[in-house]
Scaffold this active site. Sequence first.
Site, PDB file in Angstrom:
ATOM      1  N   ASP A   7       0.872  -1.174   0.000  1.00  0.00           N
ATOM      2  CA  ASP A   7       0.000   0.000   0.000  1.00  0.00           C
ATOM      3  C   ASP A   7       0.913   1.230   0.000  1.00  0.00           C
ATOM      4  O   ASP A   7       2.136   1.123  -0.173  1.00  0.00           O
ATOM      5  CB  ASP A   7      -1.007  -0.050   1.164  1.00  0.00           C
ATOM      6  CG  ASP A   7      -0.402   0.307   2.524  1.00  0.00           C
ATOM      7  OD1 ASP A   7       0.836   0.482   2.615  1.00  0.00           O
ATOM      8  OD2 ASP A   7      -1.163   0.424   3.505  1.00  0.00           O
ATOM      9  N   HIS A   8       0.317   2.396   0.239  1.00  0.00           N
ATOM     10  CA  HIS A   8       1.092   3.643   0.181  1.00  0.00           C
ATOM     11  C   HIS A   8       2.141   3.725   1.286  1.00  0.00           C
ATOM     12  O   HIS A   8       3.159   4.374   1.124  1.00  0.00           O
ATOM     13  CB  HIS A   8       0.148   4.840   0.254  1.00  0.00           C
ATOM     14  CG  HIS A   8      -0.866   4.740   1.358  1.00  0.00           C
ATOM     15  ND1 HIS A   8      -1.911   3.822   1.318  1.00  0.00           N
ATOM     16  CD2 HIS A   8      -0.999   5.396   2.528  1.00  0.00           C
ATOM     17  CE1 HIS A   8      -2.630   3.936   2.412  1.00  0.00           C
ATOM     18  NE2 HIS A   8      -2.099   4.878   3.172  1.00  0.00           N
ATOM     19  N   CYS A  64       3.372  -2.548   4.104  1.00  0.00           N
ATOM     20  CA  CYS A  64       2.457  -1.457   4.444  1.00  0.00           C
ATOM     21  C   CYS A  64       3.193  -0.566   5.440  1.00  0.00           C
ATOM     22  O   CYS A  64       4.421  -0.667   5.566  1.00  0.00           O
ATOM     23  CB  CYS A  64       1.111  -1.958   4.952  1.00  0.00           C
ATOM     24  SG  CYS A  64       1.130  -2.848   6.521  1.00  0.00           S
ATOM     25  N   GLY A  65       2.490   0.295   6.144  1.00  0.00           N
ATOM     26  CA  GLY A  65       3.181   1.211   7.046  1.00  0.00           C
ATOM     27  C   GLY A  65       3.882   0.485   8.181  1.00  0.00           C
ATOM     28  O   GLY A  65       5.055   0.723   8.473  1.00  0.00           O
ATOM     29  N   THR A  66       3.146  -0.419   8.820  1.00  0.00           N
ATOM     30  CA  THR A  66       3.721  -1.175   9.940  1.00  0.00           C
ATOM     31  C   THR A  66       4.060  -2.618   9.572  1.00  0.00           C
ATOM     32  O   THR A  66       4.800  -3.271  10.314  1.00  0.00           O
ATOM     33  CB  THR A  66       2.697  -1.251  11.094  1.00  0.00           C
ATOM     34  OG1 THR A  66       1.502  -1.859  10.585  1.00  0.00           O
ATOM     35  CG2 THR A  66       2.391   0.122  11.659  1.00  0.00           C
ATOM     36  N   GLY A  67       3.479  -3.118   8.517  1.00  0.00           N
ATOM     37  CA  GLY A  67       3.567  -4.548   8.181  1.00  0.00           C
ATOM     38  C   GLY A  67       2.475  -5.342   8.879  1.00  0.00           C
ATOM     39  O   GLY A  67       2.190  -6.480   8.508  1.00  0.00           O
ATOM     40  N   ILE A  68       1.852  -4.735   9.864  1.00  0.00           N
ATOM     41  CA  ILE A  68       0.887  -5.473  10.697  1.00  0.00           C
ATOM     42  C   ILE A  68      -0.455  -5.661   9.985  1.00  0.00           C
ATOM     43  O   ILE A  68      -1.010  -6.765   9.967  1.00  0.00           O
ATOM     44  CB  ILE A  68       0.695  -4.765  12.056  1.00  0.00           C
ATOM     45  CG1 ILE A  68       2.002  -4.771  12.845  1.00  0.00           C
ATOM     46  CG2 ILE A  68      -0.402  -5.466  12.861  1.00  0.00           C
ATOM     47  CD1 ILE A  68       1.981  -3.901  14.100  1.00  0.00           C
ATOM     48  N   GLY A  69      -0.966  -4.591   9.391  1.00  0.00           N
ATOM     49  CA  GLY A  69      -2.251  -4.712   8.695  1.00  0.00           C
ATOM     50  C   GLY A  69      -2.182  -5.763   7.599  1.00  0.00           C
ATOM     51  O   GLY A  69      -3.077  -6.608   7.460  1.00  0.00           O
ATOM     52  N   MET A  70      -1.112  -5.740   6.845  1.00  0.00           N
ATOM     53  CA  MET A  70      -0.924  -6.724   5.768  1.00  0.00           C
ATOM     54  C   MET A  70      -0.869  -8.138   6.351  1.00  0.00           C
ATOM     55  O   MET A  70      -1.442  -9.071   5.780  1.00  0.00           O
ATOM     56  CB  MET A  70       0.369  -6.432   4.999  1.00  0.00           C
ATOM     57  CG  MET A  70       0.260  -5.283   4.018  1.00  0.00           C
ATOM     58  SD  MET A  70      -0.821  -5.653   2.622  1.00  0.00           S
ATOM     59  CE  MET A  70      -0.306  -4.370   1.466  1.00  0.00           C
ATOM     60  N   HIS A  97      11.015 -22.448  11.216  1.00  0.00           N
ATOM     61  CA  HIS A  97      10.112 -23.088  12.183  1.00  0.00           C
ATOM     62  C   HIS A  97       8.635 -23.004  11.801  1.00  0.00           C
ATOM     63  O   HIS A  97       7.867 -23.899  12.143  1.00  0.00           O
ATOM     64  CB  HIS A  97      10.301 -22.457  13.570  1.00  0.00           C
ATOM     65  CG  HIS A  97      11.592 -22.881  14.226  1.00  0.00           C
ATOM     66  ND1 HIS A  97      11.898 -22.570  15.524  1.00  0.00           N
ATOM     67  CD2 HIS A  97      12.657 -23.585  13.746  1.00  0.00           C
ATOM     68  CE1 HIS A  97      13.094 -23.071  15.836  1.00  0.00           C
ATOM     69  NE2 HIS A  97      13.577 -23.681  14.767  1.00  0.00           N
ATOM     70  N   ARG A 131       9.981 -31.645  14.187  1.00  0.00           N
ATOM     71  CA  ARG A 131       9.001 -31.355  15.239  1.00  0.00           C
ATOM     72  C   ARG A 131       8.092 -30.174  14.886  1.00  0.00           C
ATOM     73  O   ARG A 131       7.006 -30.032  15.451  1.00  0.00           O
ATOM     74  CB  ARG A 131       9.720 -31.084  16.572  1.00  0.00           C
ATOM     75  CG  ARG A 131      10.514 -29.794  16.610  1.00  0.00           C
ATOM     76  CD  ARG A 131      11.363 -29.698  17.858  1.00  0.00           C
ATOM     77  NE  ARG A 131      11.997 -28.400  18.014  1.00  0.00           N
ATOM     78  CZ  ARG A 131      13.105 -28.020  17.395  1.00  0.00           C
ATOM     79  NH1 ARG A 131      13.696 -28.844  16.534  1.00  0.00           N
ATOM     80  NH2 ARG A 131      13.629 -26.822  17.609  1.00  0.00           N
ATOM     81  N   HIS A 132       8.550 -29.348  13.955  1.00  0.00           N
ATOM     82  CA  HIS A 132       7.741 -28.172  13.589  1.00  0.00           C
ATOM     83  C   HIS A 132       6.571 -28.531  12.690  1.00  0.00           C
ATOM     84  O   HIS A 132       5.579 -27.801  12.637  1.00  0.00           O
ATOM     85  CB  HIS A 132       8.627 -27.121  12.911  1.00  0.00           C
ATOM     86  CG  HIS A 132       9.796 -26.731  13.742  1.00  0.00           C
ATOM     87  ND1 HIS A 132       9.672 -26.050  14.930  1.00  0.00           N
ATOM     88  CD2 HIS A 132      11.118 -26.975  13.589  1.00  0.00           C
ATOM     89  CE1 HIS A 132      10.861 -25.875  15.462  1.00  0.00           C
ATOM     90  NE2 HIS A 132      11.761 -26.425  14.680  1.00  0.00           N
TER      91      HIS A 132
HETATM   92  C1  RB5 Z   1      -1.874   3.251   6.116  1.00  0.00           C
HETATM   93  O1  RB5 Z   1      -1.885   4.551   6.577  1.00  0.00           O
HETATM   94  C2  RB5 Z   1      -1.493   2.301   7.231  1.00  0.00           C
HETATM   95  O2  RB5 Z   1      -2.527   2.188   8.140  1.00  0.00           O
HETATM   96  C3  RB5 Z   1      -1.119   0.951   6.666  1.00  0.00           C
HETATM   97  O3  RB5 Z   1      -0.069   1.107   5.768  1.00  0.00           O
HETATM   98  C4  RB5 Z   1      -0.631  -0.096   7.639  1.00  0.00           C
HETATM   99  O4  RB5 Z   1       0.347   0.412   8.471  1.00  0.00           O
HETATM  100  C5  RB5 Z   1      -1.644  -0.842   8.373  1.00  0.00           C
HETATM  101  O5  RB5 Z   1      -1.334  -1.739   9.143  1.00  0.00           O
END
Ligand code: RB5
Length: 148
Positions: A7-8, A64-70, A97, A131-132
Amino acid sequence: MIALGADHGGFHLKEAAKEYLKEKGIEFTDFGIYEEKSVDYPDIAKTVCEAIQSGKCRYGILFCGTGIGMSIAANKHKGIRAACCSDYFSAKYTRMHNDANVLCLGGRVVGTGLAIELIDAFLNSEFEAGRHAKRLEKIAEIENSIGG
Ligand code: RB5
């Protein structure tokens, strides 16, 4: 074949990753975005995960910004094991693993140099099985019990 998507918030890292993959002669498909504009990361995650589910691509790398949303979006897809990493050890061991098939990186978390190191660690590490393997079977059981 590696599936890439951003994403952006992760666009600039995806572009850097493409340069790295080209240098290494590793084939990839870029599923967008192709310019820095605001999009919804689940849409990109879906496209990349479907490319893996269909067998067109072996691994995915999502930015993405944090990698978490993705990673949250990717992990809703059956058969996808996505790991959000910002350190070398995790990027390596999530292959060894967890047999992770998607690496998620945060463009607002890691710099370009570290991102390339993480991609390198991920792509050059192999699943140890042993084991994994039974733990992954248990994850698959959970996935199947809730409909995947
Ligand atoms: C976009 O602003 C941001 O929310 C997205 O890139 C990501 O960090 C979500 O987890």
